[in-house]
Design a protein around this motif. Structure first.
Motif, PDB file in Angstrom:
ATOM      1  N   ARG A 196       2.641  -4.921   6.887  1.00  0.00           N
ATOM      2  CA  ARG A 196       3.780  -5.324   6.060  1.00  0.00           C
ATOM      3  C   ARG A 196       3.548  -4.863   4.621  1.00  0.00           C
ATOM      4  O   ARG A 196       2.469  -5.114   4.059  1.00  0.00           O
ATOM      5  N   ARG A 210      -0.258  -7.146   9.597  1.00  0.00           N
ATOM      6  CA  ARG A 210       0.878  -7.918  10.105  1.00  0.00           C
ATOM      7  C   ARG A 210       0.439  -9.054  11.024  1.00  0.00           C
ATOM      8  O   ARG A 210       0.945 -10.151  10.949  1.00  0.00           O
ATOM      9  N   THR A 248      10.581  -6.179   1.459  1.00  0.00           N
ATOM     10  CA  THR A 248       9.385  -5.816   2.215  1.00  0.00           C
ATOM     11  C   THR A 248       9.804  -4.905   3.359  1.00  0.00           C
ATOM     12  O   THR A 248      10.962  -4.919   3.788  1.00  0.00           O
ATOM     13  N   ASP A 250       8.101  -3.292   7.204  1.00  0.00           N
ATOM     14  CA  ASP A 250       7.013  -3.231   8.171  1.00  0.00           C
ATOM     15  C   ASP A 250       6.912  -1.818   8.727  1.00  0.00           C
ATOM     16  O   ASP A 250       7.940  -1.184   9.023  1.00  0.00           O
ATOM     17  N   THR A 271      10.741 -14.607   4.706  1.00  0.00           N
ATOM     18  CA  THR A 271       9.764 -13.547   4.953  1.00  0.00           C
ATOM     19  C   THR A 271       8.360 -14.061   4.666  1.00  0.00           C
ATOM     20  O   THR A 271       8.093 -14.587   3.584  1.00  0.00           O
TER      21      THR A 271
END
Length: 347
Positions: A196, A210, A248, A250, A271
């Motif tokens: 992330r 993550r 953000t 990923d 988040t």
């Protein structure tokens, strides 16, 4: 330290920009193959309905969400009413719903994506209901399996009812339309290679592992190279193309160091900051370091974050020396070392 007041800053536009049907068409060449379908309101209401028994939709393709189950004729007797019964019609079991048009669209998409997919709605995937599937994962090969995961998930209530809960300009509790994204299933994906990334004022200020409940030695080996690789990717592909200043994203890093965008999420609110706190990320932005982007990973068995898979927030867990969690992690580490010694002895 600068403090970020989430409820005062987030706007609906930020949340909307992170819906998969919004960002995927623009970044599809950088992501994994996905097919997206707008959901009829009748299906949305089916997902929300908890007033009656749990019923899966009738499949027009005769596909079963539990293909390996053994049919028990005695169970069927529980749903049969003998002729001449005096039971009132209102006591008859409700008829299961059917969504033939959506099912046909989903079936076509599954076939085009290689036969297996994992589903998600506008923002979230039904990760909390993976246990109910026959594989214990989000892997689906039929509409019935997808409906089972979606209908069983509590985490999707966020998308369905509370998506704008933290927005200062909130005008609605839900978007006008919901979408089902079917993403190609890759059996070989390694969880340690999903990361992330945190963007503040259009600058990459942090990267976190993550899956923070596991220590991955392979990830530790790449600790120095990953920040450089991801920052180069961000500057070249996202920094000037994604419409928000704070968000953000990923990513997944392949074995040959290619990067695939998996998702975008708003800054803050629902988040998870994972190995960071939001205050730390704000500080990274206001006081940038000289050593590049801050990458946080689990660097040992005792550094995992168990709270993200429990009902108790991590901040409330007592991990001090002598505590229950401290002893648990020590026992787990000793067990792993013993397994390693046994394996070496048997080699």
């Amino acid at each position: 330290m600068m403090h970020y007041t989430l409820s005062n800053k987030m706007k609906e536009e930020e949340v909307n920009r992170c819906q998969i049907q919004e960002w995927y068409p623009k970044f599809k060449s950088l992501s994994i193959k996905t097919r997206i379908h707008e959901l009829p309101e009748s299906f949305v209401q089916y997902l929300l309905d908890d007033s009656g028994p749990f019923l899966l939709p009738v499949s027009i393709s005769n596909e079963d969400a539990f293909p390996n189950r053994i049919h028990n004729p005695e169970e069927a007797d529980d749903y049969q009413v003998s002729e001449g019964s005096d039971d009132d019609e209102s006591e008859q079991p409700p008829l299961p719903p059917s969504f033939p048009e959506l099912e046909l669209q989903v079936k076509e998409s599954i076939e085009s994506l290689g036969g297996s997919v994992f589903p998600k709605l506008n923002w979230s995937a039904p990760k909390d209901s993976a246990w109910i599937s026959t594989t214990g994962t989000l892997k689906c090969s039929s509409f019935s399996e997808i409906a089972l995961l979606l209908r069983s998930s509590d985490s999707l209530i966020h998308d369905l009812c509370h998506a704008y809960h933290s927005c200062c300009d909130k005008t609605s509790s839900r978007p006008k339309s919901f979408f089902l994204a079917l993403r190609k299933w890759y059996q070989s994906l390694k969880p340690e290679m999903e990361l992330r990334c945190f963007v503040r004022n259009q600058n990459l200020v942090g990267i976190s592992q993550r899956e923070v409940t596991t220590f991955y030695p392979a990830l530790l080996e790449k600790k120095d190279s990953l920040p450089v690789l991801i920052e180069d990717f961000f500057v070249e592909n996202l920094m000037s193309r994604f419409e928000l200043e704070n968000y953000t994203f990923d990513v997944y890093v392949t074995e040959d160091n290619r990067i695939k965008v998996l998702d975008f999420n708003p800054w803050g609110a629902f988040t998870l900051p994972l190995m960071f706190s939001w205050e730390e990320l704000d500080q990274n932005c206001s006081e940038p370091g000289d050593n590049g982007v801050d990458l946080r990973i689990v660097e040992g068995h005792c550094a995992v974050r168990p709270g993200l898979k429990t009902a108790v927030p991590y901040d409330y867990l007592d991990t001090s020396p002598g505590s229950g969690w401290d002893q648990f992690m020590r026992n787990a580490d000793e067990e792993l070392q013993q397994q390693t010694r046994n394996a070496q002895a048997g080699a």
